[in-house]
Write an enzyme that holds these catalytic residues in place. Structure first.
Site, short mmCIF file in Angstrom:
data_model
loop_
_atom_site.label_atom_id
_atom_site.label_comp_id
_atom_site.label_asym_id
_atom_site.label_seq_id
_atom_site.Cartn_x
_atom_site.Cartn_y
_atom_site.Cartn_z
CG ASN A 48 -26.34 30.54 -9.33
OD1 ASN A 48 -26.34 30.99 -10.47
ND2 ASN A 48 -25.28 30.60 -8.55
CD GLU A 50 -23.74 32.48 -4.59
OE1 GLU A 50 -23.07 31.61 -5.15
OE2 GLU A 50 -23.22 33.51 -4.09
CB CYS A 59 -29.73 25.12 -7.37
SG CYS A 59 -28.73 24.60 -5.97
CD GLU A 61 -29.26 22.72 -11.30
OE1 GLU A 61 -28.23 22.05 -11.48
OE2 GLU A 61 -29.29 23.69 -10.51
CB CYS A 92 -26.78 20.16 -5.51
SG CYS A 92 -28.44 20.82 -5.16
CB CYS A 95 -30.99 20.30 -8.16
SG CYS A 95 -30.91 22.03 -7.67
#
Length: 134
Positions: A48, A50, A59, A61, A92, A95
């Site tokens: 990830n 940010e 993210c 993934e 999420c 993703c």
């Protein structure tokens, strides 16, 4: 072929744990790593990244998927995702939809785990039973 047959889950977990160390999470402190297994046997990692706005955060993934696609790889067999906490976090919604894009039948396997040994395994279809399709 049974679910997970021929998948070296230990190698995927090790790759996810390693790439998780490079996560950029100064805001949430929630580090995530993902390791995507391609049909050709390659493992592509992602972590990830940010952003202060959170909306611009990527993210783990999706980072793995984007890295694989940039390398010319679009046929995926499985993904391992490592999160922190007592229970494994699942991908999420965004993703899940991105993974569904590369799993037409929803059979892509998703292993969610924590460094303390908790794990859960799903298919993309189980995580997103009504994926958007064009």
């Amino acid at each position: 072929m049974s679910a997970g047959a021929g998948i070296d889950w230990d190698a995927l977990k090790a790759a996810a744990l390693e790439v998780r160390k490079r996560a950029y999470a100064p805001h949430s402190k929630y580090h995530v790593g993902a390791a995507l297994l391609t049909a050709s046997g390659e493992i592509v990692g992602g972590c990830n990244v940010e952003n202060a706005t959170y909306g611009a955060t990527c993210c783990a993934e999706r980072t793995a998927v984007v890295s694989a696609v940039a390398a010319g790889l679009t046929d995926f067999r499985a993904i391992a995702v490592v999160t922190q906490g007592p229970e494994p976090g699942t991908p999420c919604g965004i993703c899940r939809q991105v993974l569904a894009e590369f799993s037409a039948d929803g059979s892509l396997e998703v292993l969610c785990f924590t460094p303390n040994g908790a794990e859960a395994r799903y298919t993309v279809a189980e995580l997103l039973p009504h994926a958007f399709r064009l």
